[in-house]
Design a protein around this motif. Structure first.
Motif, PDB file in Angstrom:
ATOM      1  N   VAL A 149     126.267  15.916 -17.827  1.00  0.00           N
ATOM      2  CA  VAL A 149     125.197  16.839 -17.450  1.00  0.00           C
ATOM      3  C   VAL A 149     125.037  16.770 -15.934  1.00  0.00           C
ATOM      4  N   PRO A 150     125.063  17.905 -15.237  1.00  0.00           N
ATOM      5  CA  PRO A 150     124.950  17.874 -13.768  1.00  0.00           C
ATOM      6  C   PRO A 150     123.724  17.110 -13.301  1.00  0.00           C
ATOM      7  N   GLU A 151     123.901  16.396 -12.190  1.00  0.00           N
ATOM      8  CA  GLU A 151     122.811  15.572 -11.677  1.00  0.00           C
ATOM      9  C   GLU A 151     121.612  16.386 -11.234  1.00  0.00           C
ATOM     10  N   ASP A 152     121.831  17.647 -10.846  1.00  0.00           N
ATOM     11  CA  ASP A 152     120.710  18.459 -10.406  1.00  0.00           C
ATOM     12  C   ASP A 152     119.972  19.124 -11.559  1.00  0.00           C
ATOM     13  N   SER A 153     120.422  18.850 -12.803  1.00  0.00           N
ATOM     14  CA  SER A 153     119.700  19.377 -13.957  1.00  0.00           C
ATOM     15  C   SER A 153     118.421  18.564 -14.172  1.00  0.00           C
ATOM     16  N   PRO A 154     117.383  19.162 -14.728  1.00  0.00           N
ATOM     17  CA  PRO A 154     116.164  18.398 -15.011  1.00  0.00           C
ATOM     18  C   PRO A 154     116.479  17.241 -15.946  1.00  0.00           C
ATOM     19  N   THR A 155     115.852  16.090 -15.702  1.00  0.00           N
ATOM     20  CA  THR A 155     116.079  14.946 -16.561  1.00  0.00           C
ATOM     21  C   THR A 155     115.681  15.263 -17.993  1.00  0.00           C
ATOM     22  N   VAL A 156     114.517  15.843 -18.149  1.00  0.00           N
ATOM     23  CA  VAL A 156     114.030  16.287 -19.447  1.00  0.00           C
ATOM     24  C   VAL A 156     113.259  17.573 -19.215  1.00  0.00           C
ATOM     25  N   GLN A 157     112.978  18.254 -20.275  1.00  0.00           N
ATOM     26  CA  GLN A 157     112.199  19.480 -20.143  1.00  0.00           C
ATOM     27  C   GLN A 157     110.728  19.135 -19.954  1.00  0.00           C
TER      28      GLN A 157
END
Length: 257
Positions: A246-254
């Motif tokens: 999962v890309p690092e710039d994606s939110p950790t969680v919603q």
């Protein structure tokens, strides 16, 4: 890993001595004994543990509004009476998770303990279900527990935790495990875009002595297992064998809407 290498060197050395190859046989025999001393008497164990366990706090400085405390499993055991209980190495983690839960609730925030662990010991009861009983006795109510009972290893702990964290909408994730296990755990969780704050549930040290001890050998093997796990992760990533990162710039969680 420690004892097999010792035995391999020792047997090879003795075999060479038996075949009258004294110089090479003596070298291997001395190396075998030196290796056993280096690991069993504390120096190797101390170096391996110090690097793995550095930088992990025993507490959380700041809590969010919706907090998920992830408790990683460390096995279960069947007692002489037939009951299934947490293993010796799980108790520190469980106690730390319960303490963190109380600390979190004291701030007035929303707090959950996610217990992650399947039936890795093949005892017909998942770690998550077993640990939940102890957490309940320690004051963590069942409605504040999230049970993840499918994972069989640390990588799956991370993989199966992500959808649960997303469903809960946590804005703060705390990862609880043994200090020796946290570097690999953080690495695996970050693979799935989970930026968790690591907190150690226990800390172990080498015991320095003139004679080798089984305790030092055990902890050296434990530490080497962690280093191998990190190396295997990077190798599998390079070969494309891990599930996509999962890309690092994606939110950790919603976050909750």
């Amino acid at each position: 890993m420690i004892l097999p290498l010792f035995l391999l060197l020792l047997v090879a050395g003795l075999l060479l001595l038996w075949r009258r190859r004294r110089r090479s046989g003596t070298v291997l025999t001395v190396l075998a004994l030196a290796w056993l001393e280096f690991a069993g008497c504390g120096p190797l164990t101390g170096m391996l543990l110090a690097n793995l366990q550095s930088g992990f706090a025993p507490d959380v400085a700041h809590w969010g509004q919706r907090n998920a405390i992830i408790l990683l499993g460390a096995g279960t055991v069947r007692t002489g009476a037939g009951a299934i209980e947490p293993s010796l190495y799980a108790n520190g983690r469980i106690l730390e998770a319960a303490q963190l839960y109380r600390s979190c609730k004291a701030t007035g925030a929303d707090c959950k303990v996610e217990v992650s662990g399947g039936d890795a010991m093949k005892l017909k009861k998942a770690e998550a279900d077993v640990y939940a009983v102890t957490l309940d006795r320690l004051g963590v109510p069942r409605q504040d527990m999230i049970l993840e009972s499918r994972s069989m290893n640390t990588f799956q702990n991370a993989q199966f935790s992500r959808p649960l964290l997303a469903a809960y909408g946590a804005d703060k994730v705390v990862l609880v495990s043994s200090a020796v296990h946290l570097k690999r755990s953080v690495l695996y969780f970050s693979h799935f875009g989970i930026r968790a704050e690591p907190v150690r549930g226990d800390y172990v040290t080498a015991r320095y002595d003139w004679l080798p001890s089984s305790e030092n050998i055990f902890f050296a093997d434990f530490a080497l297992h962690e280093y191998v796990g990190v190396a295997r992760y990077h190798l599998y990533n390079a070969l494309g064998w891990n599930v996509p990162k999962v890309p690092e710039d994606s939110p950790t969680v919603q976050t909750p809407t």
